[in-house]
Design a protein around this motif. Structure first.
Motif, short mmCIF file in Angstrom:
data_model
loop_
_atom_site.label_atom_id
_atom_site.label_comp_id
_atom_site.label_asym_id
_atom_site.label_seq_id
_atom_site.Cartn_x
_atom_site.Cartn_y
_atom_site.Cartn_z
N ARG A 53 42.57 31.98 31.95
CA ARG A 53 41.32 32.51 31.39
C ARG A 53 41.45 32.94 29.94
O ARG A 53 40.50 32.86 29.17
N TYR A 113 38.09 43.73 46.65
CA TYR A 113 37.34 44.21 47.81
C TYR A 113 38.23 44.25 49.05
O TYR A 113 38.22 45.24 49.80
N THR A 146 36.31 29.74 40.07
CA THR A 146 35.66 30.94 39.53
C THR A 146 36.61 32.12 39.70
O THR A 146 36.51 32.90 40.65
N ALA A 178 37.36 39.64 42.22
CA ALA A 178 36.50 40.61 42.91
C ALA A 178 36.77 40.62 44.41
O ALA A 178 36.77 41.68 45.04
N VAL A 179 37.00 39.46 44.99
CA VAL A 179 37.29 39.37 46.43
C VAL A 179 38.63 40.02 46.74
O VAL A 179 38.78 40.74 47.73
N GLU A 221 36.90 34.95 38.24
CA GLU A 221 36.30 36.29 38.26
C GLU A 221 35.85 36.66 39.68
O GLU A 221 36.01 37.81 40.11
N THR A 222 35.30 35.67 40.41
CA THR A 222 34.91 35.91 41.79
C THR A 222 36.12 36.16 42.66
O THR A 222 36.13 37.06 43.51
N ALA A 223 37.18 35.37 42.47
CA ALA A 223 38.41 35.56 43.24
C ALA A 223 38.98 36.96 43.02
O ALA A 223 39.40 37.63 43.96
N GLN A 240 40.89 29.00 42.79
CA GLN A 240 39.44 29.08 42.70
C GLN A 240 38.97 28.67 41.31
O GLN A 240 39.59 29.03 40.31
N TYR A 292 45.21 38.38 38.01
CA TYR A 292 44.05 38.86 38.77
C TYR A 292 44.25 40.37 38.96
O TYR A 292 45.06 40.79 39.79
#
Length: 208
Positions: free
Chosen positions: A72, A165, A155, A161-162, A157-159, A153, A139
């Motif tokens: 990134r 979480y 994406t 966040a997951v 940024e989504t990974a 992934q 990450y």
């Protein structure tokens, strides 16, 4: 993941339309600038090193596609040449040296052999030509190592966040041990390992 069509004198790097004709896409706004710059550089090397694009109709030529992955922050880039056979591997190796001199962020150049005349993106055989063969991506507080055939992934940024979480759920439940099935490169396992005494990641794919 870019198809390579056209001729060796005028290669077309991009995507295929519904007639399986190549549409050039060297400056895609969805790509980080480093990828676009590298694709443009590769386009100049294809004729010089006689990397004949694959002709889908005639089933001739060698270079089927290119697979690039950039971190990134654009500090690292992995480049993969998908070939029909090993015939052009030596020439790709010579091109790789020129490519890495022009794009110093490249950490890995490899060749994937995909001999089947079907719409299969890549084959099982991967030949590392230059670099470490590893791209690191961060990450949160964890750095993950991706090999050429590792799944990641699209994406990140989504990974991230997951992962965050899932880590919150793990911290709240305070388990003594954790089993991460189909763990891939270990995104969930390594995040959980900061908070759980024993974590075991299970993965059958050696590439991961």
């Amino acid at each position: 993941k870019m198809s390579v069509t056209g001729t060796v004198e005028a290669p077309c790097i991009g995507i295929l339309d519904n007639l399986l004709q190549g549409q050039e896409l060297l400056d895609c706004p969805l790509h980080v600038p480093l990828i676009n710059r590298t694709l443009t550089e590769i386009a100049t090397l294809i004729p010089e090193f006689k990397l004949f694009p694959y002709d889908i109709g005639k089933r001739t030529g060698e270079l089927k596609s290119l697979i690039l992955k950039a971190s990134r922050d654009e500090s690292s880039l992995m480049v993969r040449f998908v070939l029909r056979s090993t015939e052009a591997v030596t020439r790709v190796g010579k091109a790789a040296k020129r490519l890495m001199a022009a794009i110093p962020q490249i950490c890995s150049v490899s060749v994937n052999i995909q001999p089947i005349a079907h719409a299969i993106l890549e084959g099982d055989s991967e030949i590392l030509l230059a670099g470490s063969g590893i791209l690191w991506e961060r990450y949160g507080s964890i750095s993950l190592a991706f090999g050429p055939q590792s799944f990641s992934q699209v994406t990140p940024e989504t990974a991230a966040a997951v992962y965050s979480y899932a880590t919150d759920l793990i911290v709240a439940s305070k388990p003594e041990s954790l089993l991460d099935l189909f763990c891939g490169v270990g995104g969930f396992s390594l995040h959980a390992a900061q908070h759980v005494p024993r974590v075991t990641g299970v993965e059958i794919a050696a590439e991961a």
